[in-house]
Design a protein around this motif. Sequence first.
Motif, PDB file in Angstrom:
ATOM      1  N   LEU A   1       0.841  -1.188   0.000  1.00 35.42           N
ATOM      2  CA  LEU A   1       0.000   0.000   0.000  1.00 35.42           C
ATOM      3  C   LEU A   1       0.879   1.242   0.000  1.00 35.42           C
ATOM      4  CD1 LEU A   1      -2.033  -2.200   1.288  1.00 35.42           C
ATOM      5  CD2 LEU A   1      -3.374  -0.124   1.710  1.00 35.42           C
TER       6      LEU A   1
ATOM      7  N   PHE B   1       0.365  -1.345  -5.045  1.00 33.09           N
ATOM      8  CA  PHE B   1       1.387  -1.672  -6.029  1.00 33.09           C
ATOM      9  C   PHE B   1       2.012  -2.987  -5.612  1.00 33.09           C
ATOM     10  CE2 PHE B   1       3.448   1.052  -2.875  1.00 33.09           C
ATOM     11  CZ  PHE B   1       4.653   0.418  -2.623  1.00 33.09           C
TER      12      PHE B   1
ATOM     13  N   GLU C   1      11.310   3.208   4.328  1.00 28.91           N
ATOM     14  CA  GLU C   1       9.867   3.196   4.601  1.00 28.91           C
ATOM     15  C   GLU C   1       9.553   2.062   5.570  1.00 28.91           C
ATOM     16  OE1 GLU C   1       7.250   3.177   1.250  1.00 28.91           O
ATOM     17  OE2 GLU C   1       7.991   5.085   0.463  1.00 28.91           O
TER      18      GLU C   1
ATOM     19  N   GLU D   1       7.479  -0.376   7.717  1.00 27.48           N
ATOM     20  CA  GLU D   1       6.105  -0.829   7.492  1.00 27.48           C
ATOM     21  C   GLU D   1       5.753  -2.058   8.329  1.00 27.48           C
ATOM     22  OE1 GLU D   1       4.748  -0.724   3.496  1.00 27.48           O
ATOM     23  OE2 GLU D   1       6.031   1.001   3.014  1.00 27.48           O
TER      24      GLU D   1
ATOM     25  N   ASP E   1      10.125  -1.013   3.188  1.00 30.59           N
ATOM     26  CA  ASP E   1       9.886  -0.873   1.747  1.00 30.59           C
ATOM     27  C   ASP E   1      10.913   0.127   1.198  1.00 30.59           C
ATOM     28  OD1 ASP E   1       8.766  -0.613  -0.792  1.00 30.59           O
ATOM     29  OD2 ASP E   1       7.145   0.704  -0.092  1.00 30.59           O
TER      30      ASP E   1
ATOM     31  N   LYS F   1      10.322   0.426  -6.674  1.00 27.47           N
ATOM     32  CA  LYS F   1       9.911  -0.336  -5.499  1.00 27.47           C
ATOM     33  C   LYS F   1      10.382  -1.783  -5.502  1.00 27.47           C
ATOM     34  CE  LYS F   1       7.270   2.652  -3.229  1.00 27.47           C
ATOM     35  NZ  LYS F   1       7.515   2.968  -1.807  1.00 27.47           N
TER      36      LYS F   1
ATOM     37  N   GLY G   1       2.117   0.100   4.190  1.00 24.44           N
ATOM     38  CA  GLY G   1       2.375   1.536   4.007  1.00 24.44           C
ATOM     39  C   GLY G   1       3.234   2.095   5.126  1.00 24.44           C
TER      40      GLY G   1
HETATM   41 ZN    ZN Z   1       5.891   1.678   1.250  1.00 29.89          ZN
END
Ligand code: ZN
Length: 279
Positions: free
Chosen positions: A73, A95, A121, A123, A152, A169, A239
């Motif tokens: 997310l 994604f 990131e 998560e 991430d 990513k 996310g």
């Molecule tokens: Zn992320």
Amino acid sequence: MRLSTVRVTDDQTAAARQEGEELVLLPYPDLGALLTAGDDWQERAAFAGGERLPLAEASLAPLVPHPNKIICLGLNYATHIREMGRPTPVHPTLFAKYDGSLIGAHDAIHMPPVSDDLDWEAELGVVVGHRGRHVPRERALEFVAGYTVANDVTVRDWQHRTREFLSGKTFEATTPVGPALVTADELPPGASGLTISCAVDGHTMQKSSTADLLFDVAGIIAYVSTVITLLPGDLILTGTPGGVGAGRDPKVFLRPGQELVTTVEGIGELRNTVVKDRL
Ligand code: ZN
């Protein structure tokens, strides 16, 4: 119960159950194989026994090395949505990644030779425990095997080259996942209210609570399973909160040699050093 995937030889892994300071090897080549062995995977994991090794000496592989799907997310914490200058989404932004991007809890993060904009990131990761399609929100948490920690790590300039995030990513060996799957029964419902944080060389860059997820775990499971059948071992990254390097003024990115530590309360931590990948 805490479950992992450990490297037992150069080219072999095994699922393992943590017992205190030891890991008990289970008769499955990795955690994904255990989860897909049957709906009774939790009993299999609890009662199977095998060789033991000290946790401190274990080489942890990616938690699920080859999930059928890795769904991520974007834009799922208000603080991150704001720093990226985006409107609050009405629907989850999804994604994907490929398994070649996954690394273990203590493996090196490969900084690609084509970019200097490597960003973090932190998560909360969700691992699916049961096959499900069109799962109603009220039953969604029954489909979760447990929770883990992920980062991430993003090649930010490549993410923004086009409207689709994918290329930034899913760079090779950039996404640590682990150190363990903590089964859902040991955490609050939906793993909500846990402190999530990320530090670079000891400096805290992100600190938030999983209670701040815009789309919570039950909502994510319901939404994704509307699109496609969830399978045991599928990995969902939920996310990241505010505090990424690209959201700072001036922007800050990871450098070779730096250590990234990612933590989710009650689950554990990832500790990864950045190395520059060669062409
Ligand atoms: Zn992320």
